[in-house]
Design an enzyme around this catalytic site. Structure first.
Site, short mmCIF file in Angstrom:
data_model
loop_
_atom_site.label_atom_id
_atom_site.label_comp_id
_atom_site.label_asym_id
_atom_site.label_seq_id
_atom_site.Cartn_x
_atom_site.Cartn_y
_atom_site.Cartn_z
N GLU A 156 43.08 44.09 -14.74
CA GLU A 156 43.59 43.76 -13.39
C GLU A 156 44.25 42.40 -13.25
O GLU A 156 43.98 41.67 -12.30
CB GLU A 156 42.45 43.92 -12.38
CG GLU A 156 41.79 45.27 -12.44
CD GLU A 156 40.63 45.44 -11.46
OE1 GLU A 156 40.27 44.47 -10.80
OE2 GLU A 156 40.12 46.57 -11.37
N GLU A 263 38.98 55.20 -15.74
CA GLU A 263 37.97 55.10 -14.66
C GLU A 263 38.18 56.19 -13.62
O GLU A 263 38.20 55.92 -12.42
CB GLU A 263 38.04 53.71 -14.01
CG GLU A 263 37.94 52.56 -15.00
CD GLU A 263 37.86 51.19 -14.35
OE1 GLU A 263 37.60 51.09 -13.13
OE2 GLU A 263 38.07 50.19 -15.07
#
Ligand code: GLA
Length: 361
Positions: A156, A263
């Site tokens: 991220e 995920e």
């Protein structure tokens, strides 16, 4: 004549694509054996609960530690590593011959405060921060060398703001863009055999996706050791649609690197990106037929596209085991029950499971 008709019918039936028979003794890992490993994010506690453990071993052939290897949990103080949880997960993976993905070596979130300050509480220099990052990555990667086959090296790093490229995290503020390259180099030096991934969410947004593409391309052009892109795939019943997903896989796949879905979950509520308070409208938290149907459609389409990716898609991992517990029960709305996975709150296969596992070959 009758005989010919019967024979033709039999032949046609034999050749028509058949749904895979879904049985109790097989799991996702078996149905997807010739496509990709199917994984799940776990805590060490889940591995010790008999029912969850049995489900994991039946369904999955890959694990990711949900929290145990994140910077804060594993390295809570400068001279202290907390290995217990991560070691249990690694031992379980070894014992049962499951693949293990490492998550994650460098992330602005769940990073310990001490990482960025000196003894007097002053922000450290770039030199100090990079030295700490190197020590952290080298130590963690070394410990699981030979067990972890792939690492989410940087998680991220990209900003969600449309007109901002990289997230102004402390890593970025102190080191600039270089911390990303360094993280990959340190990880590669520690374990040259591990596959190194850049991992991010909201990859289905065309704006964010361009930035992911730009970042990874930049790293490749500079010869930085990066071997794949992780698409977190925290999705919801209203997105991505088929075209959006197709474009995502195409664009991120166009760099030629392997992709992994890292995920995966599909919230039954329309997508919201930011945490907010619970409101009156949030009170209906039933897993209604309508929600179930929408979720089923999305999972069915997504796995169809995953299967169509051929060898470029090298893993699909679900984020959490079952609807008994998911991080989405508390995000974006605190204490709002969600049902994002393929197994219900009693660990039974949901109807959507039949679509995902029982696809037509
Ligand atoms: C991000 C992180 C994960 C996890 C989820 C929420 O996707 O990469 O490690 O924290 O958020 O559970």
């Amino acid at each position: 004549m009758k005989k010919i008709v019967v024979i033709s019918l039999l032949w046609l039936t034999a050749c028509a694509p058949k749904p895979t028979a879904v049985t109790e003794d097989k799991g996702l890992k078996d149905y997807y054996r010739s496509y990709f490993p199917v994984g799940v994010a776990v805590s060490s506690a889940a591995l010790e609960r008999a029912d969850e453990r049995a489900l994991i071993l039946r369904e999955f052939n890959s694990l990711t530690p949900e929290n145990a290897m994140k910077m804060g949990p594993i390295h809570p103080a400068p001279d202290r590593y907390y290995w217990t949880e991560a070691d249990k997960i690694a031992a379980f993976a070894r014992e049962h011959h499951l693949k293990l993905r490492g998550h994650t070596l460098c992330w602005h979130n769940q990073a310990p405060d001490w990482f960025f300050i000196d003894e007097k509480g002053k922000t450290v220099s770039k030199e100090v921060l990079l030295a700490r990052l190197k020590e952290h990555i080298t130590t963690v990667v070394n410990r699981y060398k030979g067990t972890i086959y792939a690492w989410d090296v940087v998680n991220e790093a990209i900003s969600d703001k449309p007109d901002e490229y990289l997230r102004p995290s402390l890593f970025y503020q102190i080191c600039g863009e270089e911390y990303i390259e360094k993280a990959f180099e340190y990880a590669h030096a520690a374990d040259p055999k591990a596959l190194l991934f850049y991992n991010d969410y909201n990859e289905i947004s065309p704006v964010k996706r361009k930035k992911i593409h730009r970042l990874v391309k930049g790293l490749l052009d500079k010869g930085i050791p990066i071997h794949g892109i992780g698409l977190q795939a925290h999705w919801a019943v209203n997105e991505p649609d088929n075209t959006q997903l197709q474009q995502t896989l195409q664009e991120l796949g166009s760099l030629g690197l392997p992709l992994q879905i890292t995920e995966l979950d599909v919230s039954v509520y329309p997508k919201e990106h930011n945490a907010r308070d619970r409101k009156q409208e949030d009170n209906d938290t039933r897993f209604s037929t309508e929600r179930e149907q929408k979720q089923r459609d999305l999972y069915t389409q997504a796995f169809r596209q995953f299967r169509g990716m051929g060898k470029q898609l090298t893993s699909v991992t679900f984020w959490n085991i079952s609807d008994r517990h998911s991080w989405l029960d508390d995000f974006p709305v605190k204490n709002r029950k969600d049902y994002p996975l393929l197994f219900d709150t009693t660990l039974k296969r949901k109807a959507v499971y039949g679509e995902v596992a029982g696809f037509r070959k």
